[in-house]
Design a protein around this motif. Structure first.
Motif, short mmCIF file in Angstrom:
data_model
loop_
_atom_site.label_atom_id
_atom_site.label_comp_id
_atom_site.label_asym_id
_atom_site.label_seq_id
_atom_site.Cartn_x
_atom_site.Cartn_y
_atom_site.Cartn_z
N SER A 41 8.27 3.20 47.64
CA SER A 41 8.13 4.66 47.63
C SER A 41 6.94 5.13 48.45
CB SER A 41 7.99 5.16 46.18
OG SER A 41 6.83 4.61 45.58
N ASN A 42 6.19 4.17 49.03
CA ASN A 42 5.04 4.49 49.89
C ASN A 42 3.98 5.31 49.16
OD1 ASN A 42 6.25 3.36 52.45
ND2 ASN A 42 7.75 4.96 51.98
N THR A 43 3.82 5.07 47.87
CA THR A 43 2.85 5.83 47.09
C THR A 43 1.65 4.99 46.68
OG1 THR A 43 4.09 5.32 45.07
CG2 THR A 43 4.58 7.42 46.18
N GLN A 183 4.60 11.13 60.77
CA GLN A 183 4.07 11.61 59.49
C GLN A 183 2.73 12.31 59.71
OE1 GLN A 183 5.62 11.33 56.18
NE2 GLN A 183 4.14 13.00 56.14
N SER A 211 11.87 2.21 54.46
CA SER A 211 11.61 3.18 53.39
C SER A 211 10.69 4.29 53.88
CB SER A 211 11.00 2.48 52.18
OG SER A 211 9.75 1.88 52.50
N GLN A 214 12.83 6.74 55.76
CA GLN A 214 13.71 7.48 54.84
C GLN A 214 12.93 8.56 54.09
OE1 GLN A 214 15.65 4.45 52.50
NE2 GLN A 214 16.72 3.61 54.28
N ASN A 215 11.69 8.25 53.71
CA ASN A 215 10.84 9.25 53.06
C ASN A 215 10.53 10.40 54.02
OD1 ASN A 215 10.80 7.79 50.72
ND2 ASN A 215 8.70 7.07 50.93
N GLN A 218 13.47 12.69 54.41
CA GLN A 218 13.59 13.61 53.28
C GLN A 218 12.56 14.73 53.38
OE1 GLN A 218 16.07 13.55 50.84
NE2 GLN A 218 15.22 15.61 50.58
N ASN A 219 11.33 14.38 53.81
CA ASN A 219 10.30 15.40 53.98
C ASN A 219 10.71 16.43 55.02
OD1 ASN A 219 8.60 14.22 52.11
ND2 ASN A 219 7.51 12.99 53.64
#
Length: 372
Positions: A41-43, A183, A211, A214-215, A218-219
């Motif tokens: 989730s890259n968090t 990003q 991932s 993909q994040n 979505q952003n």
């Protein structure tokens, strides 16, 4: 002789793929190096493996990756970490414990692109810092001509940086670093959603499957929903008193949806200007709803910031979920402050206005509404 060569070749084969090695200046014997990487989730980072420094050196063979991963080395006893891309190539490090940012990473095309990019950022920061120092000196001596020239210099640096970022992404569609740069571009709020979408769509299919990509996808979808002209996403969240308040209930003739947090210094700096605009235009129909991204368990800090900054005259909501806030996700907010100006129907008419620009736009919208 053939047997020796075969054994040597076998050892070399073991060091192909995802293999890291390096040297550590003035290392303590047995000092540990921790390898970690971003989760799906890259968090947050998750541990991968640990290796000890022996005679100032280390090496570690790691399982090959299904796709490139943003990874980190951390040396026990030091603060900070070393960023690199794990892309199934041997990677070499030269680590300076007293200055981790001076450490070097070599190996793999992704790391070459990454460190060229980081070098450009460092150089731009140096130039901007020099310009800011010169501007302070020019301001103190009232040298308006020099101030104007230095402002132009800063703008040229910014414009060149924007072009360089776009070129880097365009020229490296097969690198995960391009996703990282996109990003960064998204976070600066200096590029339109359509610009970023075009660059993203040109990335390779393999990179888009990561991932991180993909994040980002979505952003960008979330951001496109909050383009000027679109209907603002509806939401509801708890007020400081614990009641639920919806965006629909907070709407005025013109409404500011402002994302901020008590820990965000730029947000706190902008708050006095928001107070000024509210006091000037609230009686004419200007409303505000601030959405706080304060951390879980820190409701007291949120409420204290409202009091300290004199923000108590308008609406406030927060889920107290920091960057996992669902409203921020709806609006594609990845950095704060972030602001959306809405008309009485809840349509987005402007974004991220600050200072005089916010005051002028609110006045313009309310005057136009009054003349209708």
């Amino acid at each position: 002789m053939l047997g020796v060569l075969a054994a040597f070749a076998s050892c070399e084969e073991d060091k192909e793929g995802y293999f890291i090695s390096g040297t550590v200046e003035n290392a303590t014997e047995g000092q540990e190096i921790y390898v970690s990487e971003l989760n799906e989730s890259n968090t947050q980072t998750v541990p991968v493996d640990t290796v000890q420094v022996v005679d100032g050196k280390f090496e570690l063979d790691l399982p090959e990756k299904d796709s490139p991963a943003i990874s980190f080395l951390n040396l026990k006893g030091t603060r900070g970490n070393i960023l690199y891309i794990a892309d199934n190539t041997p990677i070499s490090f030269t680590i300076y414990p007293d200055s981790l940012y001076a450490s070097t990473v070599t190996g793999g095309k992704d790391n070459e692109i990454l460190y060229n990019y980081l070098g450009e950022i460092k150089e731009n920061n140096r130039k901007m810092g020099e310009a800011r120092n010169a501007m302070r000196e020019a301001f103190s001596t009232q040298d308006t001509a020099k101030l104007k020239a230095l402002q132009q210099t800063q703008q040229e640096i910014t414009d060149k940086d924007k072009v360089n970022k776009k070129e880097l992404v365009s020229q490296n569609p097969n690198s995960i670093v391009s996703v990282m740069v996109l990003q960064d571009m998204l976070n600066t709020k200096m590029y339109s959603t359509s610009e970023l979408r075009t660059l993203f769509d040109n990335l390779s299919a393999e990179v888009k499957q990561t991932s991180l990509a993909q994040n980002l996808d979505q952003n960008l979808k979330n951001m496109s929903r909050t383009d000027v002209g679109n209907k603002a996403p509806g939401f509801s969240a708890p007020t400081p008193e614990g009641n639920e308040l919806s965006l629909q209930e907070a709407l005025g003739e013109v409404t500011l949806v402002d994302f901020w947090a008590s820990w965000c210094k730029p947000c706190r700096v902008e708050n006095p200007n928001i107070v000024k605009v509210y006091e000037k235009y609230h009686d004419k129909g200007f409303n505000i709803i601030q959405v706080s991204l304060d951390r879980p368990g820190q409701k007291d800090k949120w409420i204290k910031a409202i009091e300290d900054d004199n923000l108590g005259n308008w609406n406030h909501v927060s889920n107290l979920k920091f960057w996992q806030d669902p409203i921020a996700a709806q609006y594609g907010v990845r950095a704060i402050p972030a602001a959306f100006l809405l008309d009485k129907e809840g349509n987005i008419v402007a974004k991220n206005l600050r200072g005089e620009s916010l005051e002028q736009k609110v006045g313009e919208l309310l005057n136009a509404e009054a003349s209708n």
